[in-house]
Motif scaffolding. Structure first.
Motif, PDB file in Angstrom:
ATOM      1  N   TRP A 107      15.737  23.824  24.386  1.00 24.43           N
ATOM      2  CA  TRP A 107      16.838  24.407  23.832  1.00 24.43           C
ATOM      3  C   TRP A 107      18.113  23.647  24.402  1.00 24.43           C
ATOM      4  CZ3 TRP A 107      16.021  30.078  26.289  1.00 24.43           C
ATOM      5  CH2 TRP A 107      15.186  30.715  25.379  1.00 24.43           C
ATOM      6  N   MET A 108      18.210  23.001  25.508  1.00 22.34           N
ATOM      7  CA  MET A 108      19.252  22.242  26.186  1.00 22.34           C
ATOM      8  C   MET A 108      19.064  20.787  25.680  1.00 22.34           C
ATOM      9  SD  MET A 108      21.521  24.310  27.412  1.00 22.34           S
ATOM     10  CE  MET A 108      21.053  25.606  26.152  1.00 22.34           C
ATOM     11  N   LEU A 109      19.814  20.053  24.854  1.00 23.01           N
ATOM     12  CA  LEU A 109      19.263  18.742  24.454  1.00 23.01           C
ATOM     13  C   LEU A 109      19.593  17.982  25.749  1.00 23.01           C
ATOM     14  CD1 LEU A 109      20.478  18.770  20.720  1.00 23.01           C
ATOM     15  CD2 LEU A 109      18.111  19.062  21.794  1.00 23.01           C
ATOM     16  N   ASP A 110      20.891  18.083  26.446  1.00 24.52           N
ATOM     17  CA  ASP A 110      21.201  17.405  27.638  1.00 24.52           C
ATOM     18  C   ASP A 110      20.437  17.085  28.562  1.00 24.52           C
ATOM     19  OD1 ASP A 110      23.392  16.543  26.094  1.00 24.52           O
ATOM     20  OD2 ASP A 110      24.934  17.914  26.945  1.00 24.52           O
ATOM     21  N   THR A 111      19.715  18.378  29.120  1.00 22.22           N
ATOM     22  CA  THR A 111      18.886  18.335  30.208  1.00 22.22           C
ATOM     23  C   THR A 111      17.643  17.607  29.705  1.00 22.22           C
ATOM     24  OG1 THR A 111      18.025  20.661  29.581  1.00 22.22           O
ATOM     25  CG2 THR A 111      19.827  20.308  31.236  1.00 22.22           C
ATOM     26  N   ARG A 112      17.286  17.748  28.605  1.00 28.98           N
ATOM     27  CA  ARG A 112      15.817  17.124  27.922  1.00 28.98           C
ATOM     28  C   ARG A 112      16.235  15.664  28.107  1.00 28.98           C
ATOM     29  NH1 ARG A 112      13.847  18.930  22.462  1.00 28.98           N
ATOM     30  NH2 ARG A 112      15.600  17.612  21.768  1.00 28.98           N
ATOM     31  N   ARG A 113      17.307  15.130  27.713  1.00 29.62           N
ATOM     32  CA  ARG A 113      17.736  13.654  27.651  1.00 29.62           C
ATOM     33  C   ARG A 113      17.562  13.234  29.113  1.00 29.62           C
ATOM     34  NH1 ARG A 113      20.739   9.782  24.800  1.00 29.62           N
ATOM     35  NH2 ARG A 113      20.497   7.942  25.886  1.00 29.62           N
TER      36      ARG A 113
END
Length: 124
Positions: free
Chosen positions: A98-104
């Motif tokens: 869901w959260m692209l920034d935390t995945r990055r």
């Protein structure tokens, strides 16, 4: 723990000097459903942390008791151990993508970690 967040969107402040924050803004949004908090002291480095209570919540249900407990605690920590390292996240940074920034942020720690946070064994 009775009032822990269940699917709250919280603001996370990143350490701009950390290699795990490369390519990310200074603040990101994290999906949090954890019952615990991360509290760190040196030599543990806090790479990402939650801001004050006034700036914490971006969306979802967050009880005031939980906000007070989570504010100014760590979202991600890094600690060197021997020639390696331990990286802890408060909650799953890639939960359902869901959260692209935390995945990055998580991918930075996986891809750059062996070269920047740990030491390779020397053959001689």
């Amino acid at each position: 723990r009775r009032f822990h967040p269940v699917g709250a969107l919280l603001r996370v402040e990143l350490d701009p000097d950390s290699w795990m924050s490369w390519g990310l803004p200074q603040e990101i949004t994290a999906w949090i459903g954890a019952e615990d908090t991360l509290v760190a002291e040196p030599p543990v480095r806090v790479v990402a942390r939650f801001p004050d209570v006034e700036r914490l919540q971006l969306g979802g249900l967050l009880w005031p008791e939980a906000a007070g407990r989570i504010a100014r605690t760590a979202y991600c920590t890094r600690e060197g151990v021997g020639r390696g390292q331990i990286i802890l996240y408060l909650d799953n940074p890639a939960f359902r993508a869901w959260m692209l920034d935390t995945r990055r942020h998580f991918l930075n720690s996986v891809l750059y970690g062996p070269g920047l946070g740990a030491e390779w064994p020397r053959p001689w």
